[in-house]
Design a protein around this motif. Structure first.
Motif, PDB file in Angstrom:
ATOM      1  N   ARG A 160       0.453  -1.246  -0.129  1.00  0.00           N
ATOM      2  CA  ARG A 160       0.027  -0.303   0.198  1.00  0.00           C
ATOM      3  C   ARG A 160       0.842   1.303  -0.159  1.00  0.00           C
ATOM      4  N   THR A 161       2.177   1.241  -0.351  1.00  0.00           N
ATOM      5  CA  THR A 161       2.713   1.879  -0.341  1.00  0.00           C
ATOM      6  C   THR A 161       3.650   3.124  -1.868  1.00  0.00           C
ATOM      7  N   VAL A 162       2.770   4.103  -1.618  1.00  0.00           N
ATOM      8  CA  VAL A 162       2.665   5.052  -3.328  1.00  0.00           C
ATOM      9  C   VAL A 162       3.012   5.945  -3.073  1.00  0.00           C
ATOM     10  N   GLY A 163       4.396   6.487  -2.068  1.00  0.00           N
ATOM     11  CA  GLY A 163       5.244   7.388  -2.736  1.00  0.00           C
ATOM     12  C   GLY A 163       6.600   7.130  -1.253  1.00  0.00           C
ATOM     13  N   HIS A 209      -4.466   2.448  -7.420  1.00  0.00           N
ATOM     14  CA  HIS A 209      -5.489   3.083  -6.003  1.00  0.00           C
ATOM     15  C   HIS A 209      -6.993   3.349  -5.996  1.00  0.00           C
ATOM     16  N   LYS A 248      -8.391   5.139  -4.284  1.00  0.00           N
ATOM     17  CA  LYS A 248      -8.578   6.663  -4.041  1.00  0.00           C
ATOM     18  C   LYS A 248      -8.535   8.264  -5.788  1.00  0.00           C
ATOM     19  N   ARG A 298      -7.124  10.586   5.928  1.00  0.00           N
ATOM     20  CA  ARG A 298      -6.360  10.344   6.572  1.00  0.00           C
ATOM     21  C   ARG A 298      -4.101   9.466   5.625  1.00  0.00           C
ATOM     22  N   GLU A 299      -3.178  10.017   5.899  1.00  0.00           N
ATOM     23  CA  GLU A 299      -2.117   8.967   5.900  1.00  0.00           C
ATOM     24  C   GLU A 299      -1.198   8.196   6.713  1.00  0.00           C
ATOM     25  N   GLY A 300      -1.158   7.738   6.645  1.00  0.00           N
ATOM     26  CA  GLY A 300       0.320   7.139   7.370  1.00  0.00           C
ATOM     27  C   GLY A 300       1.907   7.109   6.565  1.00  0.00           C
ATOM     28  N   CYS A 301       2.581   6.515   7.125  1.00  0.00           N
ATOM     29  CA  CYS A 301       3.664   6.943   7.399  1.00  0.00           C
ATOM     30  C   CYS A 301       4.877   6.454   7.756  1.00  0.00           C
ATOM     31  N   THR A 317      -1.895   6.920  12.283  1.00  0.00           N
ATOM     32  CA  THR A 317      -2.154   7.550  11.336  1.00  0.00           C
ATOM     33  C   THR A 317      -2.763   9.029  11.382  1.00  0.00           C
ATOM     34  N   PHE A 323      -5.250  12.298  -4.917  1.00  0.00           N
ATOM     35  CA  PHE A 323      -4.874  11.478  -4.144  1.00  0.00           C
ATOM     36  C   PHE A 323      -3.469  11.358  -4.905  1.00  0.00           C
ATOM     37  N   ALA A 376      -0.431  12.471  -2.591  1.00  0.00           N
ATOM     38  CA  ALA A 376       0.900  11.754  -2.249  1.00  0.00           C
ATOM     39  C   ALA A 376       2.097  12.741  -2.242  1.00  0.00           C
ATOM     40  N   LYS A 392       2.644  -3.563  12.506  1.00  0.00           N
ATOM     41  CA  LYS A 392       2.580  -4.400  11.081  1.00  0.00           C
ATOM     42  C   LYS A 392       3.830  -5.605  11.132  1.00  0.00           C
TER      43      LYS A 392
END
Lengths: 174, 165
Positions: free
Chosen positions: B44-47, B67, B69, B94-97, B104, B132, B136, B165
């Motif tokens: 799920r990592t887009v950047g 993706h 979104k 909502r963003e995760g890093c 998040t 989206f 990113a 995780k």
């Protein structure tokens, strides 16, 4: 080390957090997760605290009597053990709003409980006389189809005559 | 070395301003390959931004292909010395890093942006994007300036703990 969940609630005024945490610090406690909120003029705190081995429930309760008296707070403490939660749950947010009436929280939460969907956060406000607005974070088990949860919630919102949206909050990694 | 370890806060590089790439040379192109491969290694990592893999240079990779979104998608992008001009509108998402794995956060970003920079061939490039993909890019460019999502949240109710995780 012991872990305690502490709650405290009372009429709001400046100095509650400073006075309360001063006592915990003097005992050698470390604050882990906290949530504190002001609802109208009632200030409520939930604190997860790590205390040194020699600070058990009795010493903690005795030490908290002073700030409880000074700020007129109702305080509870409970020792707990950290247990891992379920894995793979998918986060969604539910917004419910409409004309206020008794039973909105109950109907929505009953439906979620029946589907084994866990509520992880809930905030609601009664504003402008009779507009009731509630926002919930929920965790949907991986085996349950989100469409099924959405359909069930929509049916309930129609019965209640309120508006409801159900949307994913799964975050992308960046 | 293709997939590189991702730095986790409080590594000081994540709070530092990265230096501009002076030339686009083979070293930068090799770094870009590692950046893309590391990004693709994580689900799920887009950047990903170069400082996240331990290189304090202004280089980002973004790929929102497929993706759900994404409304606009330029495919896999590597931008050298990216600059963002924010355009109209803003929205919260909502963003995760990968560098802050235990939370998040809801972050307000510009809806439309104009981004310019250089390609891996050293040519000037610019693009307009939104939604989206724009989110990113803004997140990654923030990394080049030592800005994390916790610097962008407007209230404590916008930060959400999550299980590692």
């Amino acid at each position: 080390m012991h872990e305690f969940a502490i709650t405290a609630i009372g009429q709001d005024r400046p100095g509650i957090v400073a006075g309360f945490t001063e006592v915990l610090l003097a005992l050698g406690c470390n604050l882990a997760d906290c949530s504190m909120s002001l609802l109208r003029n009632e200030f409520a705190m939930i604190l997860l605290v790590e205390s040194p081995q020699e600070v058990g429930a009795d010493r903690l309760n005795t030490a908290l009597e002073e700030p409880a008296r000074r700020f007129d707070l109702v305080v509870t403490t409970r020792e707990f053990e950290d247990v891992p939660g379920p894995e793979g749950d998918v986060p969604f947010v539910v917004s419910v709003y409409g004309k206020d009436r008794p039973g909105i929280v109950h109907a929505v939460s009953r439906a979620l409980a029946d589907m084994d969907v866990n509520i992880t956060d809930l905030r609601s406000h009664l504003v402008g006389g009779d507009l009731y607005a509630m926002i919930l974070d929920v965790a949907v088990p991986p085996a349950l189809a989100p469409e099924e949860v959405a359909a069930r919630l929509q049916a309930i919102s129609r019965d209640l005559g309120v508006s409801l949206t159900f949307r994913s909050t799964e975050a992308a990694e960046l | 070395m293709p997939v590189r370890p991702v730095l986790i806060y409080p590594h000081p590089m994540l709070k530092s301003v990265a230096a501009a790439c002076e030339y686009v040379d083979d070293e930068i192109r090799a770094l870009a390959v590692d950046l893309l491969e590391t990004m693709r290694h994580y689900p799920r990592t887009v950047g990903l931004a170069a400082p996240q893999i331990g290189v304090p240079l202004r280089l980002i990779a973004v790929d929102v292909t497929g993706h759900p979104k994404a409304t606009v998608c330029h495919g896999p992008m590597v931008i050298v010395n990216p600059e963002v001009v924010t355009g109209e509108g803003s929205e919260i998402g909502r963003e995760g890093c990968l560098s802050l794995p235990s939370i998040t956060a809801d972050v307000r970003r510009a809806k439309r942006i104009f981004v310019k920079g250089f390609t891996l061939a050293g040519d000037e490039v610019s693009a307009e994007t939104s939604g989206f993909e724009a989110r990113a890019i803004q997140h990654e460019v923030d990394h080049l300036d030592g800005i994390l999502i916790l610097d962008r949240v407007a209230s404590p109710a916008e930060v959400f703990p999550r299980r590692q995780k």
